[in-house]
Design a protein around this motif. Sequence first.
Motif, short mmCIF file in Angstrom:
data_model
loop_
_atom_site.label_atom_id
_atom_site.label_comp_id
_atom_site.label_asym_id
_atom_site.label_seq_id
_atom_site.Cartn_x
_atom_site.Cartn_y
_atom_site.Cartn_z
N LEU C 208 33.12 32.59 33.39
CA LEU C 208 32.36 32.67 34.63
C LEU C 208 32.11 31.25 35.10
N ASP C 209 32.27 31.03 36.40
CA ASP C 209 31.88 29.72 36.93
C ASP C 209 31.31 29.94 38.31
N ASN C 210 30.14 29.36 38.52
CA ASN C 210 29.55 29.43 39.84
C ASN C 210 29.40 30.85 40.36
N GLY C 211 29.11 31.77 39.47
CA GLY C 211 28.87 33.15 39.89
C GLY C 211 30.12 33.94 40.15
N LYS C 212 31.28 33.36 39.86
CA LYS C 212 32.52 34.10 40.10
C LYS C 212 33.31 34.23 38.80
N ILE C 213 33.96 35.39 38.66
CA ILE C 213 34.81 35.57 37.48
C ILE C 213 36.04 34.69 37.63
N GLN C 214 36.32 33.90 36.60
CA GLN C 214 37.52 33.08 36.63
C GLN C 214 38.68 33.80 35.96
N GLN C 215 38.37 34.43 34.85
CA GLN C 215 39.42 35.16 34.14
C GLN C 215 38.80 36.06 33.09
N VAL C 216 39.39 37.21 32.89
CA VAL C 216 38.96 38.09 31.80
C VAL C 216 40.17 38.36 30.96
N GLY C 217 40.03 38.25 29.65
CA GLY C 217 41.18 38.56 28.81
C GLY C 217 40.91 38.25 27.36
N GLU C 218 41.94 38.50 26.52
CA GLU C 218 41.81 38.18 25.11
C GLU C 218 41.80 36.67 24.95
N PRO C 219 41.18 36.19 23.88
CA PRO C 219 41.09 34.74 23.68
C PRO C 219 42.43 34.04 23.78
N ILE C 220 43.45 34.61 23.11
CA ILE C 220 44.76 33.97 23.09
C ILE C 220 45.35 33.89 24.50
N THR C 221 45.16 34.92 25.28
CA THR C 221 45.68 34.92 26.64
C THR C 221 45.03 33.82 27.45
N LEU C 222 43.72 33.72 27.30
CA LEU C 222 43.01 32.68 28.05
C LEU C 222 43.51 31.30 27.66
N TYR C 223 43.86 31.18 26.38
CA TYR C 223 44.29 29.87 25.90
C TYR C 223 45.69 29.56 26.37
N ASN C 224 46.54 30.56 26.27
CA ASN C 224 47.95 30.31 26.60
C ASN C 224 48.24 30.39 28.09
N GLU C 225 47.58 31.30 28.74
CA GLU C 225 47.88 31.47 30.15
C GLU C 225 46.62 31.41 30.99
N PRO C 226 45.94 30.29 31.01
CA PRO C 226 44.71 30.17 31.79
C PRO C 226 45.01 30.45 33.26
N ALA C 227 44.20 31.29 33.86
CA ALA C 227 44.51 31.73 35.21
C ALA C 227 44.36 30.62 36.23
N ASN C 228 43.56 29.64 35.93
CA ASN C 228 43.39 28.54 36.87
C ASN C 228 42.97 27.27 36.16
N LEU C 229 42.81 26.23 36.93
CA LEU C 229 42.49 24.93 36.34
C LEU C 229 41.16 24.96 35.61
N PHE C 230 40.19 25.73 36.15
CA PHE C 230 38.88 25.75 35.52
C PHE C 230 38.98 26.31 34.10
N VAL C 231 39.65 27.46 33.97
CA VAL C 231 39.78 28.07 32.65
C VAL C 231 40.59 27.16 31.75
N ALA C 232 41.62 26.56 32.29
CA ALA C 232 42.48 25.68 31.50
C ALA C 232 41.67 24.56 30.88
N SER C 233 40.77 23.97 31.66
CA SER C 233 40.04 22.85 31.11
C SER C 233 38.82 23.29 30.32
N PHE C 234 38.34 24.52 30.57
CA PHE C 234 37.14 24.98 29.87
C PHE C 234 37.47 25.49 28.46
N ILE C 235 38.59 26.19 28.33
CA ILE C 235 38.95 26.79 27.05
C ILE C 235 39.85 25.83 26.28
#
Lengths: 312, 272, 370
Positions: C208-235
């Motif tokens: 979650l960032d700024n009240g908006k969902i950035q991505q929902v998924g399994e941990p590995i998915t978030l790590y390997n395929e971050p949906a956007n720059l925010f998730v990429a740098s956060f995870i």
Amino acid sequence: MNEMTIHRESLATVDFEKVKKRQRMGSFFKGILFLLPSIVLFSVFLFYPMVRTIYLSFFLTDNSGVPTVFVGLDNFTNIFSSPIFQQSLQSTILFVLYTVPGAILISLFLAVIANEKLRGIGIFRTMFSSTMGISVAAASVFWMFLFHPTMGWLNQLLQVVGLDGIGWLTDPKWALLSVSISTVWMNIGFTFLILLGGLQSIDSYLYESADIDGAGYFYKLRRITIPMLSPTLFFVVTVTLINAFQTFGQIDMLTRGGPQNETNLIVYSIYQEAFMNYQYGTASAQAIILFLIILVITIVQFKLGERKVHYQ
Amino acid sequence: MTMPLHQKVIFYLLLSISAILIFAPAIIAFLMSFMPSQDILTGKIIPTSLTLDNYVQVFDRSPLFNYLINSFVVSVVIMLGQLVLASLAAYAFVFLNFKGRDALFFIFIATMMVPFEASIIPNFQTIRDMGWIDSYTGLSIPFFAMAFGTFLLRQNFKQIPKELKEASEIAGIGDFRFYLTVVLPVAKTSLVTLGVYGFLTSWNMYLWPLLATTNDSVRTVQIGLRQLQSQEQLNEWGVIMAGAIIVVLPTLILLFLGQNKLQKGLAEGALK
Amino acid sequence: MKQVELMDVSKAYEKQQYVLDEINLSIEEGEFFVLVGPSGSGKSTLLRMIAGLEDITDGTLKINDKVVNHLPPKDRNLSMVFQNYALYPHLTVEQNILFGLNAKKVNKKEQQKRLKETAEMMGLRNYLKRKPKQLSGGQRQRVALARSVVSESPLCLMDEPLSNLDAKLRAHMRIEIRRLQKRLGLTMVYVTHDQVEAMTMGDRIMVLDNGKIQQVGEPITLYNEPANLFVASFIGSPKMNMGNAAIIDQKLVIEGVLKIPVDPADVATLTKNNGLTVGIRAEHIFQGTSENTTHELEVINVEQLGNETLLTFEIGKELWTAKWLGQWRVDVGDKVPVHISTKNISFFDTESGQLMKPASIINEQEVVAI
Ligand SMILES: Nc1ncnc2c1ncn2[C@@H]1O[C@H](COP(=O)(O)OP(=O)(O)OP(=O)(O)O)[C@@H](O)[C@H]1O
Ligand SMILES: [Mg+2]
């Protein structure tokens, strides 16, 4: 069955606003319920009397206080042209000027010396705060004896030094001062306790860093203690000031307003006017004046306090 | 950081002199209550003998015992009333959220500006019309609602973590139950402080009992002392002093026991 | 079955200022669901809305397929663990654990039975008569958990329950909570701002960032395929290395410094946008062998972690970190050979921040199924 639930749900969605409204009403009533006892009593014994006093101040009343004749502002013009009330106001103001600074300065001194970490300091603190536990009536009895023209210790002391005795409570020149002295004594306990509390809440690191800088005792007192104590001082000034205007017990016990109305402070004046002379109208007018005085003090203190006082 | 010796001496000197001066009126009264009237009338400072006669006399001549009971009942009732009302109100101001809360709070503040002394005339009439003159009810009920106490407790309740309330909400514990079983026990200390303060001030009340009592049936000890003082024809100071000492004893003991708490509590309610 | 479902849920404390914006989400029964995001992103608000402690401004909240927007917390059949534990200071551990059961009118015998089981499970048997003040942080935490377990509510909410514990205890409690949840089959909604906690505990994670969902998924998915720059740098820790890039002469040029050949097939998709940002995980900047070295980079910082070594390079105005397994004796100022391949690089649209093409090689090589 399934359809039913769906149907109900959609109904529920529609009803949200209503439910919310009901919940808000519920919490409102709950809040009021908790406050109700206080609100009722405040209304009966505080707000209603306030309004009623204002109302009465425009009327003449019979002996039991039932308003009879509407006289407009006559009660006010009457009291202000009455030399007795003028005297009463003047005495009240003098009394305030004697007792407020007196009690605060003495208590401040006591609080400062009792704030040191010395062995046995607790005993001194207890002694200094003790007058808070002594009622007006008892304190007046104590002082009445001290002021006694022949047996009293004060006059005996004067005799020892070779001076003439003073009619502490009977001499118009002295009576107000005497009452003030006893009042200061009575107030010391409370004022001391509050000021000591204020002193103890000052962070000790302030003093420690001043010690490292090599600051002297009086420098620390002036630059740290007093400024940091200012919110407490402010509170104490307000409270003692308001209390001083409401003084009654010691007057009733010591002088009954005399001699020559010298100690006829405003609350005593109201009391006499209402419950001895049955002049409820003029007494109410005086009560309004008292209320206004206290209102003004509170407002002025509040405004001043906002600006000047050093809060942490 | 220890004080140099000469500074210590100065402080002890100042403290002792102040203590003697402050305590003198009470000590003198205390001494006199044990002095035979002969000693007092001749203006002796050091008593020739000590006697309990004055204490026996004061109970004989006036219904002092009744006065004491009356004062005790009235003070305890006022104290309890104040605790209940102030804690309920403080609870609403801290834990309940409802429309108009802030406005009500402002009204509570405003009550502090209305001096009781300025409203005694209608209050007297109210009590009289309700037939509450010479009754415990008339002596105590007008003092139940108390803005200062509400503030003091509100200050204290605010230090209770909001999460306690939320945890209770989730567990399904209602407000009144939370107030009784969590808030009151957790805020015990400040309740005691307020109780001590309430008892002290009620015991020492003067103007209202003077107005609201006309005979000895519920007359409080302060007014009893006034009666004693004004009725004494012979200037029997020893007896009066004995009465005064008895009057101040309960409050002084209470003060000595609760001094620390009282000091902290009053400062808290006053300043934050 | 869906335990919790949020449909277009929004929250505004003040008018028009949305703290949460149209959240759509469903949480399955028995799932360990983690809400993660930076401070102020609205995690607690969301959790408290599920609990019923906060009003829902807009949208629908369902628990067990029933709309519960209007229900008070006690009727939602859930339990909650707070960051400061919210233990009643004047009650003993035992009374604390049983406090809620009294309100629910559970009979005394049942209460004692549950107390015994729970105390046993949480290792609190010897502390039942103590007050919270007489417990350590970890023990208090356990009492808070016990209180939630004893209620036997199927849904448990936790708001940063571990953030008051020291690092070692936190690692331990992570495992305990996780085990407990599995053993009791609880549905867990767990808030944290710590991405390591999120990765290690969650069945699924919502960022979650700024009240908006950035991505929902399994941990590995978030790590390997971050949906956007925010998730990429956060995870992920150390965080993913990023840089502006452009395709020049069929080559990827990162920060104007690094040139890497690209698969001609990708060129078309990648040049469609005007801004291109690339990201590569620290462990994908390999040490170059004599055959595959693509670049020689100057080391500007070295961190020895014992089992691995972190090397920092300066790429244009960015600092990139490489994570190499084992202990490497490298000095600051040395030039080391590295191997960087486009197969490990994720591509993002600079303007929207959205992922254009994830790193392609990960799936084939690294995820090992047992
Ligand atoms: N009672 C409130 N009134 C007004 N605004 C609030 C209130 N509570 C929270 N907010 C705002 O809502 C936003 C989200 O807050 P929230 O507590 O949900 O953040 P969070 O993600 O839990 O952060 P943290 O990790 O720091 O706990 C913040 O910007 C906050 O300022
Ligand atoms: Mg939070």
